[in-house]
Design an enzyme around this catalytic site. Structure first.
Site, PDB file in Angstrom:
ATOM      1  N   CYS A   5      59.816  -6.331  25.496  1.00  0.00           N
ATOM      2  CA  CYS A   5      58.803  -6.839  24.566  1.00  0.00           C
ATOM      3  C   CYS A   5      58.232  -8.160  25.049  1.00  0.00           C
ATOM      4  O   CYS A   5      57.178  -8.574  24.616  1.00  0.00           O
ATOM      5  CB  CYS A   5      59.411  -7.033  23.182  1.00  0.00           C
ATOM      6  N   THR A  40      62.100  -1.854  13.979  1.00  0.00           N
ATOM      7  CA  THR A  40      61.368  -3.071  13.607  1.00  0.00           C
ATOM      8  C   THR A  40      61.060  -3.059  12.113  1.00  0.00           C
ATOM      9  O   THR A  40      61.318  -4.043  11.395  1.00  0.00           O
ATOM     10  CB  THR A  40      60.043  -3.171  14.405  1.00  0.00           C
ATOM     11  N   ASN A  98      70.318  -6.143  23.078  1.00  0.00           N
ATOM     12  CA  ASN A  98      69.455  -5.308  23.910  1.00  0.00           C
ATOM     13  C   ASN A  98      69.291  -5.818  25.334  1.00  0.00           C
ATOM     14  O   ASN A  98      68.920  -5.064  26.218  1.00  0.00           O
ATOM     15  CB  ASN A  98      68.074  -5.149  23.256  1.00  0.00           C
ATOM     16  N   GLN A 134      70.417  -0.495  19.430  1.00  0.00           N
ATOM     17  CA  GLN A 134      70.977  -0.251  20.774  1.00  0.00           C
ATOM     18  C   GLN A 134      72.386   0.331  20.721  1.00  0.00           C
ATOM     19  O   GLN A 134      72.993   0.560  21.780  1.00  0.00           O
ATOM     20  CB  GLN A 134      71.025  -1.577  21.557  1.00  0.00           C
TER      21      GLN A 134
END
Ligand SMILES: Cc1ncc(COP(=O)(O)O)c(C=O)c1O
Length: 382
Positions: A328, A76, A155, A183
């Site tokens: 998420c 991130t 992902n 990923q």
């Protein structure tokens, strides 16, 4: 109650015990725990050596020079540094960024923040196979496009973008190519030179390393300058200040070294497990695979189930740890924007589950999961 069968490796992987062992050697007084920036004593130099060794392990997996690796807190932060850091530093060259509608939120929300700052963003839509085509990208490129950000492996779907073809399009227009490879590490070959990648985000915890550590690959080139987002002691050549977490970095290095040695064999074994899983469900009616398997990694299997409600299905599958769409977003009942983005109808997207397998998944776990899914589907439909 037994622990659920863990089939959510795309959300995070457990730390490999060999990685945990390395990390444990970098925490306590009897280990190499010092601040790698402490230049005035031996423990500091030793910690610096550990960090530099890990930098090489990460660089080796992606065909980079260790000087091109900047430690971050995860993918991130690496995505934020790549997008915001590059766009701000290159404002004079142009203010146009291209990305896609099915990127991870770490890229999507960062691009939105850049829009709010006055930069312009073009949002590419993928095909039904979840990939961005080079022709589609070429049509979106403009004279003021400075950066293109596209992920390596999605992902939720597991689909793989054709990075070499996309980077050729980016470079033909003298722009810079950023890839979120969180990923992809250990799942597909990722040589930054072969693929023509300029900036690449990496994460420790998707590849049996610890959470809270990642890196940004920054190609050494006069064209690639980044404005720091985190200011302080000038660590990481001024690109990312903050005391380096020796134990986290040592763990990520070991995880990447293991991925280099074992990633291919892991994937081959996991592909067989995925086939076993799908074969076990094959005779059930009304199961849809949401991924075009010809262009995807085998470790992610995204399925929708007709005739059941998504939430009830998840409740019925309490013996299996899986994800609805992206982890998420698991608090939200909205269908996954990724599935909607590739044209999966809303009703089908609402019953989608992402099963993801990993290094420690066993045949017995697959068989038990299949039995539980069969039971849940039959009961709920009945
Ligand atoms: C494609 C992708 N990018 C970025 C991230 C965020 O990575 P991290 O948890 O290291 O910040 C993830 C993990 O959820 C991901 O799958």
């Amino acid at each position: 109650m037994n622990a659920p069968i863990y089939l959510d490796y795309a959300a995070t992987t457990p730390v490999d015990p060999r990685v945990a062992e390395v990390m444990a050697r970098h925490l306590t007084l009897d280990g190499i725990f010092a601040n790698p920036a402490s230049r005035s004593h031996m423990p500091g130099w030793q910690a610096e050596q550990v960090v530099e060794g890990a930098r090489r392990q990460v660089a080796d997996l992606i065909g980079a020079d260790p000087r091109e690796i900047v430690w971050t807190s995860g993918a991130t932060e690496a995505d934020n540094l790549a997008l915001i850091g590059f766009m701000r530093a290159n404002r004079a060259r142009g203010g146009h960024l291209i990305t896609s509608t099915i990127e991870h939120k770490a890229v999507i929300d960062t691009a939105r923040a850049l829009e709010a700052e006055g930069f312009e963003v073009t949002w590419l839509e993928p095909g039904h196979d979840g990939r961005i085509t080079p022709a589609h990208l070429a049509a979106a490129m403009r004279d003021d496009t400075v950066l293109v950000s596209l992920m390596a492996v999605n992902n939720e779907l597991g689909t793989i973008n054709d990075l070499a073809a996309l980077s050729a399009v980016v470079h033909a227009r003298d722009a810079i190519f950023h890839v979120d490879a969180a990923q992809a590490v250990g799942r597909i070959p990722l040589d930054v030179i072969d693929l023509g990648i300029d900036l690449m985000s990496l994460s420790g915890h998707k590849v049996y390393g610890p959470k809270g550590v990642g890196a940004l690959y920054v190609k050494r080139s006069p064209d690639i300058r980044l404005e720091a987002l985190i200011h302080g002691g000038g660590h990481e050549r001024g690109m990312r200040s903050g005391t380096l977490p020796t134990h986290q970095i040592a763990g990520m290095g070991e995880a990447f070294a293991l991925a280099e040695r074992e990633g291919e064999a892991d994937q081959a074994r996991i592909a067989a497990l995925a086939e076993r899983f799908l074969a076990g469900l094959d005779d059930l009616e009304g199961i849809h695979r949401n991924t075009d398997v010809t262009v995807a990694v085998p470790n992610i299997v995204n399925l929708s189930f007709d005739g059941v409600d998504g939430e009830s299905l998840l409740m019925a599958l309490r013996g299996i740890a899986v994800s609805t769409g992206s982890a998420c977003n698991s608090a939200s009942v909205e269908p996954s924007y990724v599935l909607r983005g590739i044209g999966v109808p809303r009703s089908r997207a609402l019953t989608a589950l992402r099963f993801s397998f990993g290094r420690f998944t066993t045949e017995a776990e697959i068989d038990a999961a299949v039995a539980e899914i069969r039971h849940a589907i039959t009961t709920l439909r009945g």
